[in-house]
Design a protein around this motif. Structure first.
Motif, mmCIF file in Angstrom:
data_model
loop_
_atom_site.group_PDB
_atom_site.id
_atom_site.type_symbol
_atom_site.label_atom_id
_atom_site.label_comp_id
_atom_site.label_asym_id
_atom_site.label_seq_id
_atom_site.Cartn_x
_atom_site.Cartn_y
_atom_site.Cartn_z
ATOM 1 N N GLU A 3 0.890 -1.214 0.067
ATOM 2 C CA GLU A 3 0.006 -0.099 -0.150
ATOM 3 C C GLU A 3 0.881 1.261 0.014
ATOM 4 O OE1 GLU A 3 -2.634 -0.119 3.628
ATOM 5 O OE2 GLU A 3 -1.217 1.109 4.494
ATOM 6 N N ALA A 4 0.450 2.348 -0.714
ATOM 7 C CA ALA A 4 0.981 3.348 -0.583
ATOM 8 C C ALA A 4 1.060 4.265 0.630
ATOM 9 C CB ALA A 4 0.400 4.304 -1.856
ATOM 10 N N GLY A 5 2.027 5.347 1.033
ATOM 11 C CA GLY A 5 1.715 5.776 2.080
ATOM 12 C C GLY A 5 0.761 6.878 2.406
ATOM 13 N N TRP A 6 0.107 7.151 1.238
ATOM 14 C CA TRP A 6 -0.908 8.066 1.644
ATOM 15 C C TRP A 6 -2.056 7.321 2.295
ATOM 16 C CZ3 TRP A 6 -5.579 6.693 -0.615
ATOM 17 C CH2 TRP A 6 -5.690 6.080 -1.588
ATOM 18 N N VAL A 7 -2.284 6.052 2.117
ATOM 19 C CA VAL A 7 -3.400 5.353 2.663
ATOM 20 C C VAL A 7 -3.292 5.133 4.290
ATOM 21 C CG1 VAL A 7 -4.157 2.805 2.818
ATOM 22 C CG2 VAL A 7 -3.172 3.808 0.740
ATOM 23 N N GLN A 8 -2.211 5.812 4.828
ATOM 24 C CA GLN A 8 -2.033 5.637 6.244
ATOM 25 C C GLN A 8 -3.262 6.549 6.940
ATOM 26 O OE1 GLN A 8 1.693 6.790 7.848
ATOM 27 N NE2 GLN A 8 1.035 6.747 9.975
ATOM 28 N N HIS A 9 -3.491 7.703 6.129
ATOM 29 C CA HIS A 9 -4.295 8.961 6.520
ATOM 30 C C HIS A 9 -5.548 8.917 5.992
ATOM 31 C CE1 HIS A 9 -0.526 10.849 8.015
ATOM 32 N NE2 HIS A 9 -0.215 10.548 6.700
ATOM 33 N N ALA A 10 -6.065 7.419 5.294
ATOM 34 C CA ALA A 10 -7.131 7.625 4.726
ATOM 35 C C ALA A 10 -8.540 7.054 5.562
ATOM 36 C CB ALA A 10 -7.336 6.520 3.686
ATOM 37 N N VAL A 11 -9.409 7.864 5.499
ATOM 38 C CA VAL A 11 -10.832 7.572 6.295
ATOM 39 C C VAL A 11 -11.900 7.880 5.040
ATOM 40 C CG1 VAL A 11 -12.368 8.292 7.859
ATOM 41 C CG2 VAL A 11 -10.050 8.409 8.396
ATOM 42 N N TRP A 12 -12.678 6.728 4.747
ATOM 43 C CA TRP A 12 -13.256 6.858 3.654
ATOM 44 C C TRP A 12 -14.911 6.991 3.929
ATOM 45 C CZ3 TRP A 12 -10.555 7.117 -0.374
ATOM 46 C CH2 TRP A 12 -9.279 6.390 -0.551
ATOM 47 N N TRP A 13 -15.585 7.987 3.128
ATOM 48 C CA TRP A 13 -16.888 8.082 3.231
ATOM 49 C C TRP A 13 -17.714 7.306 2.079
ATOM 50 C CZ3 TRP A 13 -20.771 11.999 1.305
ATOM 51 C CH2 TRP A 13 -21.916 11.933 2.058
ATOM 52 N N GLN A 14 -18.250 6.103 2.223
ATOM 53 C CA GLN A 14 -18.693 5.164 1.198
ATOM 54 C C GLN A 14 -20.142 5.596 0.924
ATOM 55 O OE1 GLN A 14 -19.272 0.983 2.380
ATOM 56 N NE2 GLN A 14 -19.356 0.349 0.250
ATOM 57 N N ILE A 15 -20.228 5.704 -0.531
ATOM 58 C CA ILE A 15 -21.596 5.927 -1.120
ATOM 59 C C ILE A 15 -21.843 5.118 -2.148
ATOM 60 C CG2 ILE A 15 -22.730 7.889 -2.462
ATOM 61 C CD1 ILE A 15 -20.388 9.688 -1.388
ATOM 62 N N TYR A 16 -23.156 4.804 -2.270
ATOM 63 C CA TYR A 16 -23.714 4.074 -3.295
ATOM 64 C C TYR A 16 -24.397 4.996 -4.178
ATOM 65 C CZ TYR A 16 -26.912 0.591 -5.708
ATOM 66 O OH TYR A 16 -27.631 -0.024 -6.650
ATOM 67 N N PRO A 17 -23.684 5.307 -5.307
ATOM 68 C CA PRO A 17 -24.371 6.612 -6.064
ATOM 69 C C PRO A 17 -25.676 6.382 -6.567
ATOM 70 C CG PRO A 17 -21.850 6.352 -6.625
ATOM 71 C CD PRO A 17 -22.260 5.226 -5.642
ATOM 72 N N LEU A 18 -25.937 5.135 -7.074
ATOM 73 C CA LEU A 18 -27.503 5.173 -7.782
ATOM 74 C C LEU A 18 -28.325 5.301 -6.858
ATOM 75 C CD1 LEU A 18 -26.407 1.726 -9.953
ATOM 76 C CD2 LEU A 18 -27.352 4.087 -10.783
ATOM 77 N N GLY A 19 -28.227 4.835 -5.549
ATOM 78 C CA GLY A 19 -29.299 4.978 -4.550
ATOM 79 C C GLY A 19 -29.077 6.299 -4.025
ATOM 80 N N PHE A 20 -27.862 6.691 -3.796
ATOM 81 C CA PHE A 20 -27.726 8.284 -3.288
ATOM 82 C C PHE A 20 -28.652 9.241 -4.112
ATOM 83 C CE2 PHE A 20 -25.768 12.040 -2.272
ATOM 84 C CZ PHE A 20 -25.096 12.075 -0.833
ATOM 85 N N ALA A 21 -28.297 8.987 -5.468
ATOM 86 C CA ALA A 21 -28.809 9.913 -6.457
ATOM 87 C C ALA A 21 -30.336 9.788 -6.702
ATOM 88 C CB ALA A 21 -28.011 10.087 -7.756
#
Length: 407
Positions: A3-21
């Motif tokens: 994994e790349a170094g930037w992943v250490q800082h990752a916190v994802w907001w997960q979206i299901y676009p078809l439903g969300f929209a």
């Protein structure tokens, strides 16, 4: 670890676009808002503390997105290339990374793969093999070199367009050797990209090693979190953490208390007062965490094993955050507090955890990495509890509470 170094800082907001929209399930009175509907929510994600968007399927499909018919075309219900480019540019301008959902284990029946020699798997009688009994999801033939070429080309195409990585759907159903063929080709051009696979059961570390994935989904810890709280049995969670510690020798798991495929945490827990404890645990232990959109507002929803059984956990969102009901604000503020704690302590990404105190409804643990550490206490009981704190001091915990005892 790849994994790349930037992943250490990752916190994802997960979206299901078809439903969300509002584009799926289909409604005669609403054509859906497309990817542009996500734009007013980017600042909301930033304010919560997220560092990136983990998007569900956005490619042309027949129904729910997981029956892809063209991996190189944005689903018309979500717009087109212009809408994708606009979303990525808006996200990047705010420092948000973007992960796409790659459904490469199977395709919809309208996919061109069905008309190509040896691209899909067939049974001895010539019938199309499918994914877990779903006739609409035709299994790709991952032993065919042209399929590996196609998947690697698709992944690189969207990385060139600005994506930062991939969630690989149903990775557990795809041979690990297939990913070991595809991913080095992708990393040759995009060494900083991130790829994690959906894996539910089995030997996570072995699959990561053989597949060369950066990570897989940590369903063991997800299950132990809500189960331990429901049963008043933190021994289960402590045991799962020992397993989790072992995985860190090989990879950093993708962690969550909710996602698009499971009953929402506010509905899964028999006592909704336990939601903050589950969240505190998620954000003070090792992993690359994701927040399932709506969980930060206390949305409820039960997944059912039937056609349309995912719809309740994948609802349409208001046009902008101001349209949210006010009851979710307290939980949103808690997400801000805990994500802020994690962002200030990025070493938690790879932290090992040791048990300090363990009882059925109390759990005190230390997360540590080198000279850095946090001691966290959970009390799931309706009564106050006295537990050992740092240095042997006794600490009283309020009922149904969590706290950081020392750092």
């Amino acid at each position: 670890m790849t994994e790349a170094g930037w992943v250490q800082h990752a916190v994802w907001w997960q979206i299901y676009p078809l439903g969300f929209a509002g584009a799926y399930p289909p409604r005669s009175d609403n054509p859906g808002g497309g990817l542009r509907k996500l734009l007013p929510w980017l600042d909301y994600a930033i304010e919560m503390g997220a560092s990136g968007l983990l998007l569900g399927p956005i490619f042309a499909s027949e129904t729910h997105g997981y029956d892809t018919v063209d991996h190189l075309q944005i689903d018309p219900r979500l717009g087109g290339d212009d809408e994708f480019d606009e979303l990525v540019a808006a996200a990047k301008s705010r420092g948000l990374r973007v992960i796409l959902d790659g459904v490469f284990n199977h395709v919809g029946r309208g996919h061109a793969a069905l008309g190509r020699d040896n691209w899909v798997r067939r049974g001895p009688d010539g019938s199309l093999a499918n994914f877990e009994g779903h006739d609409s999801l035709v299994a790709l033939n991952h032993a065919e070199p042209a399929v590996a070429d196609y998947v690697s080309d698709v992944m690189k195409h969207w990385l060139r367009r600005g994506a930062d990585g991939w969630r690989l759907d149903a990775a557990y159903a795809t041979p690990a050797e297939f990913w070991a063929t595809v991913l080095p080709r992708v990393r040759a051009e995009f060494p900083e990209s991130y790829a994690f696979g959906e894996v539910i059961h089995g030997d996570y570390a072995d699959f990561v090693t053989r597949s060369t994935l950066d990570s897989v989904t940590q369903y063991e810890l997800w299950k132990a979190t809500w189960s331990a709280l429901n049963d008043g049995n933190f021994f289960e969670l402590s045991w799962a953490l020992e397993r989790h510690n072992g995985f860190l020798d090989t990879f950093v798991p993708q962690t969550f208390v909710g996602n698009h495929d499971v009953t929402r945490i506010a509905s899964r827990l028999t006592d909704e007062r336990h939601v903050p404890l589950a969240l505190a645990f998620l954000l003070t232990t090792a992993g690359t965490p994701s927040i399932w959109s709506g969980d930060e507002q206390g949305f409820r929803g039960v997944k059912e094993d039937r056609a349309g059984g995912d719809d309740a956990v994948r609802p349409e969102f208001p046009d902008e955050p101001a349209g949210l009901a006010p009851y979710g604000e307290k939980l949103y503020r808690l997400h801000q507090e805990l994500i802020g704690l994690r962002r200030r302590n990025p070493w938690l990404h790879r932290a090992r955890t040791r048990t300090v105190h363990l009882a059925n409804q109390q759990f005190v643990y230390e997360a540590y990495d080198g000279d850095s550490s946090l001691v966290v206490a959970l009390n799931a009981a309706d009564e106050p509890a006295v537990v050992p704190g740092p240095g042997g001091d006794k600490v009283e915990l309020a009922p149904q509470s969590w706290t950081v005892l020392g750092r």
